[in-house]
Design a protein around this motif. Structure first.
Motif, PDB file in Angstrom:
ATOM      1  N   ILE A  18      44.415 113.935  93.528  1.00 52.90           N
ATOM      2  CA  ILE A  18      43.587 114.257  94.532  1.00 52.90           C
ATOM      3  C   ILE A  18      42.076 113.150  94.881  1.00 52.90           C
ATOM      4  O   ILE A  18      41.682 112.949  95.918  1.00 52.90           O
ATOM      5  N   ALA A  19      42.121 112.554  93.777  1.00 57.98           N
ATOM      6  CA  ALA A  19      40.840 111.525  93.778  1.00 57.98           C
ATOM      7  C   ALA A  19      41.195 110.287  94.011  1.00 57.98           C
ATOM      8  O   ALA A  19      40.499 109.372  94.718  1.00 57.98           O
ATOM      9  N   ASP A  23      46.602 106.476  97.611  1.00 57.96           N
ATOM     10  CA  ASP A  23      48.153 106.479  96.812  1.00 57.96           C
ATOM     11  C   ASP A  23      48.560 107.989  96.294  1.00 57.96           C
ATOM     12  O   ASP A  23      48.628 108.025  95.033  1.00 57.96           O
ATOM     13  N   HIS A  24      48.560 108.984  97.128  1.00 57.24           N
ATOM     14  CA  HIS A  24      48.742 110.372  96.639  1.00 57.24           C
ATOM     15  C   HIS A  24      50.052 110.435  96.015  1.00 57.24           C
ATOM     16  O   HIS A  24      50.396 111.264  94.969  1.00 57.24           O
ATOM     17  N   TYR A  25      51.009 109.539  96.374  1.00 55.92           N
ATOM     18  CA  TYR A  25      52.394 109.853  95.963  1.00 55.92           C
ATOM     19  C   TYR A  25      52.874 108.498  95.304  1.00 55.92           C
ATOM     20  O   TYR A  25      54.133 108.252  95.192  1.00 55.92           O
ATOM     21  N   GLU A  26      52.158 107.549  94.650  1.00 55.85           N
ATOM     22  CA  GLU A  26      52.548 106.481  93.988  1.00 55.85           C
ATOM     23  C   GLU A  26      52.707 106.818  92.427  1.00 55.85           C
ATOM     24  O   GLU A  26      52.202 107.746  91.896  1.00 55.85           O
ATOM     25  N   SER A 113      48.450 115.907  89.760  1.00 54.70           N
ATOM     26  CA  SER A 113      49.229 115.607  88.442  1.00 54.70           C
ATOM     27  C   SER A 113      47.923 115.616  87.436  1.00 54.70           C
ATOM     28  O   SER A 113      46.838 115.360  87.766  1.00 54.70           O
ATOM     29  N   GLY A 114      48.248 116.025  86.346  1.00 59.45           N
ATOM     30  CA  GLY A 114      47.144 115.871  85.242  1.00 59.45           C
ATOM     31  C   GLY A 114      47.226 117.112  84.496  1.00 59.45           C
ATOM     32  O   GLY A 114      48.020 118.240  84.531  1.00 59.45           O
ATOM     33  N   ILE A 115      46.119 117.327  83.771  1.00 60.71           N
ATOM     34  CA  ILE A 115      45.805 118.716  83.119  1.00 60.71           C
ATOM     35  C   ILE A 115      45.074 119.604  84.187  1.00 60.71           C
ATOM     36  O   ILE A 115      43.907 119.696  84.050  1.00 60.71           O
ATOM     37  N   GLY A 246      44.018 123.314  98.183  1.00 58.26           N
ATOM     38  CA  GLY A 246      43.484 122.385  99.251  1.00 58.26           C
ATOM     39  C   GLY A 246      42.935 121.301  99.061  1.00 58.26           C
ATOM     40  O   GLY A 246      43.201 120.344  98.308  1.00 58.26           O
ATOM     41  N   VAL A 247      41.483 121.252  99.408  1.00 56.10           N
ATOM     42  CA  VAL A 247      40.941 119.834  99.132  1.00 56.10           C
ATOM     43  C   VAL A 247      40.546 119.879  97.326  1.00 56.10           C
ATOM     44  O   VAL A 247      39.950 118.841  97.185  1.00 56.10           O
TER      45      VAL A 247
END
Length: 340
Positions: A18-19, A23-26, A113-115, A246-247
């Motif tokens: 989200i940050a 490149d949300h889907y890279e 993605s992530g914890i 969401g955001v």
């Protein structure tokens, strides 16, 4: 919690996708590192203490290292799981690394993605109540059955206490006990009344571990008269919701989950279906407390993929039993869960 220490790792939950809006889907990989001081994790090789980390969700395909050695792994991004740290610990500071691999496309929605859910650090001695070891089964509208999964010595015992909103109402002893609740206040989406069960592990009269869980008393049945809660017919006015906020991305914040349930309640909904994966503990708590029926869903697909990196195929075949066991254990005491 089933331990003397329950420490939340700082700056979590976290979603790195989200940050990076460009490149949300890279494809990407993430490393989380935390060096834990001896003040928080006072490991002593000569003691009987055991340490573990409990992850509520890591998206996805993660591997956990302790002081450079692999301590555990989990493939599915929506399961809760634990990793035993003790064999890899040393005196002084200990460094934990969590490696997360994100490959795209891996789902039909924004996964993050992530914890992205909470992490807990547990410590126990040679006798303890296992994490998620306190289970409350509703037998009928006045009876509950409590099972406590504990590692115990012959001279130790478990004391069980049930509390309502005014105080303790009944107590018993044992690891496998049936208890009658007088004049039980029933749980439903319209009246989400919760009790608390506390289990205390006693050694020569001294409490060495405790576990608590909330639960509601309600029965479920279905047939020619429809779906019944507490013998009353219920029609689901439901919505399918994904795990993201969401955001805020995929981060499973308790306040955000409560906000979603509250908005759905105000709009007239009484049920949600998790799409398409096990729902978070924070959402379970919110639905228990605010009154919402849950259909908890395990997987989006099984053996046939919809995207190249979906959780399906060979990985699913190897891991699905562990994922289902984790989902059922997580959901067990939550009155809001009425269907899988």
């Amino acid at each position: 919690s089933s331990a003397a220490s329950d420490v939340y790792m700082r700056q979590l939950p976290h979603d790195w996708l989200i940050a990076n809006s460009a490149d949300h889907y890279e494809n990407s990989e993430g490393w989380y590192q935390k060096t834990i001081s001896s003040d928080i994790l006072p490991f002593d090789a000569s003691s009987d203490d055991d340490w573990l980390l409990y992850f509520e969700g890591v998206y996805m395909d993660c591997t956990i290292f302790v002081n450079g050695m692999q301590a555990g792994e989990w493939k599915y991004g929506y399961s809760s799981f634990e990793v035993r740290l003790t064999p890899f610990l040393k005196t002084g500071e200990n460094t934990i690394l969590v490696h997360v691999r994100y490959q795209s496309p891996n789902s039909r929605w924004y996964s993050g993605s992530g914890i992205y859910r909470e992490v807990h650090l547990y410590r126990s001695g040679d006798s303890y109540i296992r994490p998620e070891g306190l289970k409350v089964q509703i037998v009928d509208l006045n009876t509950i059955h409590i099972f406590t999964d504990a590692v115990m010595q012959p001279d130790e015992k478990i004391v069980l206490e049930i509390f309502n909103d005014t105080g303790k109402i009944v107590s018993s002893e044992g690891t496998d006990v049936t208890i009658t609740i007088p004049d039980a206040h029933l749980w439903s989406a319209e009246d989400p009344y919760l009790y608390t069960c506390k289990a205390t592990l006693l050694q020569n009269g001294t409490a060495i571990d405790t576990a608590r869980t909330s639960f509601g008393i309600r029965t479920l049945s279905w047939g020619k008269d429809g779906f019944l809660v507490n013998n009353n017919p219920v029609l689901f006015r439901g919505a399918c919701i994904h795990h993201d906020n969401g955001v805020l991305g995929a981060c499973g914040f308790h306040d955000a989950e409560c906000r979603r349930v509250r908005i759905l309640k105000e709009a007239g909904f009484n049920a949600i279906r998790s799409s398409h994966n096990p729902i978070s503990k924070a959402m379970l708590d919110a639905c228990d407390q605010l009154g919402m029926y849950i259909i908890d869903e395990a997987f989006d697909m099984w053996l046939i993929k919809k995207n190249p990196y979906d959780y399906a195929g060979e990985t699913f075949s190897k891991w699905w039993k562990a994922d289902i066991a984790a989902m059922i254990s997580k959901d067990y005491n939550h009155s809001s869960v009425v269907m899988y």
